[in-house]
Design an enzyme around this catalytic site. Structure first.
Site, PDB file in Angstrom:
ATOM      1  N   THR A   1     -45.307  17.041 106.724  1.00  0.00           N
ATOM      2  CA  THR A   1     -44.821  15.742 107.205  1.00  0.00           C
ATOM      3  C   THR A   1     -45.232  14.712 106.159  1.00  0.00           C
ATOM      4  O   THR A   1     -46.367  14.235 106.145  1.00  0.00           O
ATOM      5  CB  THR A   1     -45.463  15.404 108.571  1.00  0.00           C
TER       6      THR A   1
ATOM      7  N   ASP B   1     -68.311  16.812 104.160  1.00  0.00           N
ATOM      8  CA  ASP B   1     -67.264  17.791 103.822  1.00  0.00           C
ATOM      9  C   ASP B   1     -66.808  17.673 102.362  1.00  0.00           C
ATOM     10  O   ASP B   1     -66.659  18.676 101.664  1.00  0.00           O
ATOM     11  CB  ASP B   1     -66.055  17.631 104.744  1.00  0.00           C
TER      12      ASP B   1
ATOM     13  N   TYR C   1     -61.863  29.888 105.656  1.00  0.00           N
ATOM     14  CA  TYR C   1     -62.638  31.057 105.241  1.00  0.00           C
ATOM     15  C   TYR C   1     -62.544  32.091 106.356  1.00  0.00           C
ATOM     16  O   TYR C   1     -62.102  31.788 107.463  1.00  0.00           O
ATOM     17  CB  TYR C   1     -64.107  30.679 104.978  1.00  0.00           C
TER      18      TYR C   1
ATOM     19  N   LYS D   1     -64.418  15.108 115.125  1.00  0.00           N
ATOM     20  CA  LYS D   1     -64.937  14.332 113.985  1.00  0.00           C
ATOM     21  C   LYS D   1     -64.565  12.850 114.061  1.00  0.00           C
ATOM     22  O   LYS D   1     -65.324  11.992 113.617  1.00  0.00           O
ATOM     23  CB  LYS D   1     -64.460  14.944 112.667  1.00  0.00           C
TER      24      LYS D   1
ATOM     25  N   GLY E   1     -57.092  15.779 109.210  1.00  0.00           N
ATOM     26  CA  GLY E   1     -58.495  15.382 109.060  1.00  0.00           C
ATOM     27  C   GLY E   1     -59.183  16.110 107.917  1.00  0.00           C
ATOM     28  O   GLY E   1     -59.999  15.521 107.202  1.00  0.00           O
TER      29      GLY E   1
ATOM     30  N   SER F   1     -68.753  29.532 115.024  1.00  0.00           N
ATOM     31  CA  SER F   1     -69.470  28.729 114.022  1.00  0.00           C
ATOM     32  C   SER F   1     -70.579  29.509 113.319  1.00  0.00           C
ATOM     33  O   SER F   1     -71.392  30.185 113.958  1.00  0.00           O
ATOM     34  CB  SER F   1     -70.084  27.493 114.689  1.00  0.00           C
TER      35      SER F   1
ATOM     36  N   SER G   1     -72.694  27.790 111.425  1.00  0.00           N
ATOM     37  CA  SER G   1     -73.706  26.777 111.125  1.00  0.00           C
ATOM     38  C   SER G   1     -75.114  27.154 111.606  1.00  0.00           C
ATOM     39  O   SER G   1     -76.082  26.926 110.862  1.00  0.00           O
ATOM     40  CB  SER G   1     -73.296  25.423 111.716  1.00  0.00           C
TER      41      SER G   1
ATOM     42  N   ASN H   1     -69.056  14.367 110.275  1.00  0.00           N
ATOM     43  CA  ASN H   1     -69.398  15.763 110.592  1.00  0.00           C
ATOM     44  C   ASN H   1     -70.900  15.964 110.729  1.00  0.00           C
ATOM     45  O   ASN H   1     -71.339  17.060 111.053  1.00  0.00           O
ATOM     46  CB  ASN H   1     -68.814  16.728 109.546  1.00  0.00           C
TER      47      ASN H   1
HETATM   48  P1  ATR Z   1     -57.246  19.394 110.378  1.00  0.00           P
HETATM   49  O1  ATR Z   1     -58.259  18.512 111.000  1.00  0.00           O
HETATM   50  O2  ATR Z   1     -57.647  20.839 110.259  1.00  0.00           O
HETATM   51  O3  ATR Z   1     -56.730  18.840 109.082  1.00  0.00           O
HETATM   52  P2  ATR Z   1     -54.866  18.446 111.634  1.00  0.00           P
HETATM   53  O4  ATR Z   1     -55.351  17.038 111.556  1.00  0.00           O
HETATM   54  O5  ATR Z   1     -54.163  18.917 112.862  1.00  0.00           O
HETATM   55  O6  ATR Z   1     -56.042  19.469 111.438  1.00  0.00           O
HETATM   56  O7  ATR Z   1     -53.907  18.706 110.360  1.00  0.00           O
HETATM   57  C1  ATR Z   1     -53.324  19.941 110.129  1.00  0.00           C
HETATM   58  C2  ATR Z   1     -52.656  19.933 108.756  1.00  0.00           C
HETATM   59  O8  ATR Z   1     -52.105  21.227 108.502  1.00  0.00           O
HETATM   60  C3  ATR Z   1     -51.510  18.955 108.642  1.00  0.00           C
HETATM   61  O9  ATR Z   1     -51.413  18.523 107.317  1.00  0.00           O
HETATM   62  C4  ATR Z   1     -50.316  19.846 109.024  1.00  0.00           C
HETATM   63  O10 ATR Z   1     -49.066  19.403 108.559  1.00  0.00           O
HETATM   64  P3  ATR Z   1     -48.242  18.316 109.431  1.00  0.00           P
HETATM   65  O11 ATR Z   1     -48.882  17.002 109.147  1.00  0.00           O
HETATM   66  O12 ATR Z   1     -46.863  18.433 108.932  1.00  0.00           O
HETATM   67  O13 ATR Z   1     -48.383  18.737 110.868  1.00  0.00           O
HETATM   68  C5  ATR Z   1     -50.700  21.093 108.301  1.00  0.00           C
HETATM   69  N1  ATR Z   1     -50.029  22.300 108.831  1.00  0.00           N
HETATM   70  C6  ATR Z   1     -50.308  22.952 109.973  1.00  0.00           C
HETATM   71  N2  ATR Z   1     -49.493  24.029 110.106  1.00  0.00           N
HETATM   72  C7  ATR Z   1     -48.683  24.044 108.995  1.00  0.00           C
HETATM   73  C8  ATR Z   1     -47.661  24.908 108.519  1.00  0.00           C
HETATM   74  N3  ATR Z   1     -47.262  25.972 109.216  1.00  0.00           N
HETATM   75  N4  ATR Z   1     -47.064  24.629 107.329  1.00  0.00           N
HETATM   76  C9  ATR Z   1     -47.462  23.549 106.609  1.00  0.00           C
HETATM   77  N5  ATR Z   1     -48.425  22.693 107.011  1.00  0.00           N
HETATM   78  C10 ATR Z   1     -49.039  22.936 108.182  1.00  0.00           C
END
Ligand code: ATR
Length: 277
Positions: free
Chosen positions: A156, A105, A225, A69, A133, A18, A20, A90
């Protein structure tokens, strides 16, 4: 009489990465405030206890990062409108018995785009990739800026539909055309801003996005980042402008700083010094 030093923390798991503490210390120095801000690792099943211990230790506030969060949202006794809509928190303020939850955010993202990158969101076409999230936390702030169109997509796709249904009422109130399109079916249309809110870059995972979404003149913004992602590389190869999410990180911290201290810190020099590291 010297003012008592106030104490703050950022809580996550993992947390060693972090920035922060550095950011808040830089803001405080510039503002002439004496604060203590530390990074704190909470065990995954101990978030609530961690917070209550911090309150007992007279902490004034805390930032909350992954994966807490949602839990922070549930723990808060009062919510800002942004955190209520995102159902994620957050930034926590501890005031007597009250735990006030905020979400900075989205404000951080929009400020980075508008103030640091000089991109006005009004009447623009925006593509937001991701439905976790990170994506959900910024949608309301984007809608508030009244783009003409916000298209949601995600690996998805059902999750994008759920978010769309939830945010539709807000999109209508800001007169924004809120769509969902499957990643594989994204048309070769121009988006002014393409925002990557997925965690694909974090794991260097395969990211299956048609490079035709990138155009010359578009801005491809990765909320990640600290490393160059395949999203950024692909966008650059198509002639798009690019940005990582370091500015968003600093701007969301600036808004948290404002909530706690009622002082708006200068952010540009902090962004520059972190970038130089
Ligand atoms: P965060 O809080 O960082 O958003 P999260 O709630 O686990 O973490 O969500 C991760 C996001 O990244 C989701 O939109 C996920 O897609 P899925 O809903 O299909 O799981 C997306 N994601 C993670 N890895 C991915 C990949 N290799 N290709 C495309 N999307 C990906």
């Amino acid at each position: 009489m010297t003012e008592l030093k106030k104490h703050f923390a950022v809580i996550g798991n993992p947390i060693h990465h972090s920035l922060s503490p550095q950011i808040h210390s830089a803001f405080a120095k510039e503002a002439g405030l004496h604060i203590d801000y530390k990074a704190l690792l909470s065990p995954l099943d101990e978030f609530k206890n961690t917070i209550h211990q911090l309150i007992a230790q007279k902490l004034s506030g805390a930032n909350v990062t992954l994966p807490f969060k949602k839990e922070a949202y549930e723990l808060a006794s009062q919510h800002s409108s942004h955190s209520r809509i995102a159902e994620a928190v957050n930034t926590l303020e501890f005031k007597g018995d009250q735990i006030i939850g905020h979400n900075t955010d989205g404000i951080g993202l929009v400020r980075d785009l508008e103030q640091n990158l000089n991109v006005d969101l009004k009447r623009k076409k925006i593509l937001l990739i991701g439905a976790g999230g990170a994506a959900e936390g910024v949608i309301y702030s984007i809608l508030e800026k009244e783009p003409s169109e916000l298209t949601l997509t995600n690996r998805t796709i059902e999750k994008s539909h759920v978010i769309r249904n939830k945010m539709d009422v807000h999109a209508k109130s800001f007169n924004v055309n809120l769509n969902v399109i499957e990643m594989a079916k994204l048309p070769d249309q121009y988006f002014d801003i393409i925002i990557n809110a997925t965690s694909a870059g974090l794991n260097n995972a395969e990211f299956d996005l048609n490079h035709k979404v990138f155009h010359e003149g578009s801005l491809a913004y990765d909320m990640m980042y600290g490393k160059e992602t395949s999203f950024i590389r692909e966008a650059q190869s198509q002639g798009s402008k690019t940005s990582d999410g370091l500015g968003m990180l600093v701007e969301q911290a600036a808004e948290a700083f404002f909530i706690w201290h009622h002082i708006k810190p200068k952010t540009k020099s902090v962004i520059e010094s972190l970038r130089a590291l």
